[in-house]
Design an enzyme around this catalytic site. Structure first.
Site, mmCIF file in Angstrom:
data_model
loop_
_atom_site.group_PDB
_atom_site.id
_atom_site.type_symbol
_atom_site.label_atom_id
_atom_site.label_comp_id
_atom_site.label_asym_id
_atom_site.label_seq_id
_atom_site.Cartn_x
_atom_site.Cartn_y
_atom_site.Cartn_z
ATOM 1 C CE1 TYR A 206 -1.703 -0.834 -7.813
ATOM 2 C CE2 TYR A 206 -1.516 -2.620 -9.396
ATOM 3 C CZ TYR A 206 -1.043 -1.444 -8.874
ATOM 4 O OH TYR A 206 0.094 -0.885 -9.407
ATOM 5 C CD GLU A 207 -1.416 -4.696 -3.573
ATOM 6 O OE1 GLU A 207 -1.817 -5.276 -2.554
ATOM 7 O OE2 GLU A 207 -0.850 -5.288 -4.510
ATOM 8 N N GLY A 208 -6.340 -2.948 -2.203
ATOM 9 C CA GLY A 208 -7.414 -2.350 -1.416
ATOM 10 C C GLY A 208 -7.850 -1.059 -2.062
ATOM 11 N NE ARG B 41 -4.092 -2.079 1.882
ATOM 12 C CZ ARG B 41 -4.981 -2.536 2.757
ATOM 13 N NH1 ARG B 41 -4.869 -2.221 4.052
ATOM 14 N NH2 ARG B 41 -5.979 -3.302 2.351
#
Length: 598
Positions: free
Chosen positions: A439-441, A295
């Site tokens: 992406y990555e949350g 993140r």
């Protein structure tokens, strides 16, 4: 054709003048990390990015990756560039020397991430995924796995992935179906399908180490039953070289909007042999080690794309002539004035400059805090630094990527119709920037993490790590009359952030939907105030340098810092007022409509 020049002058300003990165050499293990050494490393990284990675960015975008019968080939030039990356020791630059790393501060690694992403984001993702896997293995795996896999990954000889998402579950990992069956020798057979796996298959390394979330037969339901497994593409032989092919294959690669030169794979695991990383049913803890690394890295992608898009827009705006200045001709020797004379063009350029330089300072500061919580001898300092990083991680990820995309699209706008044409490179920046918000949350998930987890954690302890020092700096700075034009608007915005915190927490305890409805506005306020704090720090240094006659011939550089800070306070920080009003309106208007009325 797009251009890229590493912003070395600004990087050195942030590290040495604003953040006092010289102090890193006082931490145990970083004694050799002097300013001269750090500067020389960054200069070499700039050469790699400018001369090797940026020239293959557009061509890699146009060619994309090639898939055939489970085999993926990266675009022309990527393998040669990766080999140079490995030869330079860049993969292990900031990693533990016990496994072959160079042991430089994490802060230097953050700088490298920005440069790589500005030069070639799709390329940067290959070593970036490996870094996240390395961190998880080091933090959670047993010594045998560390000794077998980490040296090869640290050298860059082997790469790594994160295999989390499945066709039916992304954020809600408790729904995953991949299964791990124990074997008598202590290994496990992994069976299932993972999707959206960045760098899941490629030709850059001779082995790929997959970190895979799966459930054991006796695992409890939901996320409490998830475990993490290390699954190599090739099983290492007695000499720790790639041996027998494991039961993992790439089923296809995605045809997607951007990052064309990075293989986004569907990965099929068919009784693939793997080994448990950490404790059974504790995979989420290990996963978050990877996710937090990722993140912050994705946040730097937002900065990197925003910075290079702005850089190209400035070059174009100074060269492209269209119309005359509203206040009178500025280039009488030309048929028209350069478009940089026009107010709306300048607004977009100034936004790109203010975001890029402010985010650079904040991103590097978070990197320094990681070094503090990993290396500082005082446990209190370590805890405070760790709290700060935990709090700022969703802000960096979401705000940097939101703004990176916004700056990319505004920079594309500067080109007019040319910005829509591939050869100018601007449409690639827009395409590549868009994934970082997803992406990555997704950024909505980051906002929920900030409000739902970070805000209430330890009775607000994480928030105090940010609020208290900022309040102290504002109070100290207001005593300087030259700073008041920056302190006053920032103090008002900070007050709104404090109010928003109290109101969101209070409403959320009664009606959780209210906290969810406020979350995106709240994160945006937090991001704006954070950058405002960075601009206050930078203005203080610039004013001090100019007042003391200590500018060393860089008067224009420091004057530009003051002018950019003024633009941020005048034109960008007022967004806090709108966001605060939106937050105060609550969630009723978005939640009262029945589903069938949509």
């Amino acid at each position: 054709m797009p251009v890229y020049k590493a912003p070395l002058e600004d990087i050195n300003f942030v590290l040495n003048d604003v953040l006092n990165a010289q102090s890193l050499a006082n931490l145990p293990g970083y004694e050799d990390a002097t300013p001269d050494l750090i500067q020389s490393v960054i200069e070499e990284a700039a050469k790699l990015c400018e001369n090797e990675l940026q020239p293959i960015n557009l061509s890699g975008h146009e060619e994309g990756c090639h898939y055939e019968n489970g085999v993926v080939r990266t675009p022309k030039g990527f393998k040669a560039a990766y080999d140079k990356y490995v030869e330079g020791g860049w993969q292990g630059m900031a990693f533990d020397p016990a496994y072959g790393g160079q042991g430089l501060p994490h802060t230097v690694g953050v700088v490298l991430e920005e440069l790589l992403c500005s030069a070639n984001m799709a390329f940067a993702m290959y070593p970036g995924l490996t870094q996240g896997a390395m961190n998880a293995i080091k933090a959670h795996a047993n010594d045998e796995l560390k000794e077998r896999y980490l040296p090869k990954m640290v050298s860059g000889e082997w790469s790594g992935t994160m295999c989390l998402t499945e066709p039916h579950c992304g954020t809600d990992l408790g729904l995953l179906k991949t299964r791990a069956t124990p074997n008598e020798d202590g290994s496990y057979n992994i069976t299932g399908t993972k999707i959206f796996i960045s760098a899941g298959e490629h030709d850059l390394t001779n082995n790929i180490i997959h970190l895979v979330l799966a459930k054991l037969p006796d695992g409890p339901p939901g996320i409490k039953g998830i475990s993490l497994f290390l699954v190599p593409k090739f099983l290492p032989n007695e000499d720790n070289e790639p041996g027998v092919r494991n039961g993992v294959m790439c089923g296809s690669i995605e045809h997607k909007m951007g990052i064309m030169a990075n293989a986004t794979c569907v990965m099929n695991f068919d009784d693939a042999k793997g080994w448990l990383v950490g404790e059974p049913h504790k995979g989420m803890r290990a996963m978050f080690t990877m996710m937090n690394t990722a993140r912050l890295g994705v946040g730097m992608q937002g900065l990197g794309i925003g910075a290079v898009a702005y850089q190209n827009a400035v070059v174009y705006a100074k060269d492209r002539i269209q119309g005359r200045s509203l206040s009178g001709t500025k280039a009488p020797e030309k048929a028209a004035d350069p478009i940089i004379v026009h107010p709306d063009v300048r607004k977009n350029l100034m936004q790109g400059k203010a975001f890029s330089e402010g985010a650079r300072a904040l991103g590097y500061w978070v990197g320094m805090m990681i070094d503090l919580y990993e290396k500082h001898p005082d446990p209190t300092v370590r805890q405070e630094a760790e709290d700060f990083v935990a709090l700022l991680t969703p802000v960096v990820k979401a705000y940097f990527t939101d703004m990176g995309y916004e700056v990319a699209t505004n920079s594309q706008q500067m080109y007019g119709g040319h910005g829509y044409i591939r050869e100018w490179g601007m449409e690639q920046f827009v395409r590549d920037a868009r994934i970082a918000m997803i992406y990555e949350g997704t950024n909505g998930i980051q906002a929920l993490d900030l409000v739902g987890r970070k805000m209430p954690q330890n009775m607000g302890r994480l928030l105090r790590r940010f609020f208290h020092p900022m309040q102290a700096e504002l109070e100290q700075s207001q005593e300087d009359a030259a700073l008041l034009e920056f302190v006053v608007p920032l103090a008002k915005a900070f007050g709104k952030l404090q109010q928003a915190t109290a109101i969101t927490a209070q409403k959320g305890m009664v009606r959780p939907d209210e906290a969810g409805a406020a979350s995106t506005d709240y994160l945006r306020i937090f991001g704006l105030v954070s950058l405002g704090w960075m601009w206050l720090k930078m203005v203080k240094v610039a004013q001090e340098k100019l007042a003391a006659g200590n500018a060393d011939g860089k008067e224009g550089f420091y004057d530009a810092k003051i002018k950019t800070a003024r633009f941020f306070m005048d034109k960008m920080l007022p967004e806090v007022d709108f966001r605060f009003k939106s937050l105060m309106a609550g969630g009723k208007s978005m939640m009262e409509m029945p589903v069938d009325q949509f």
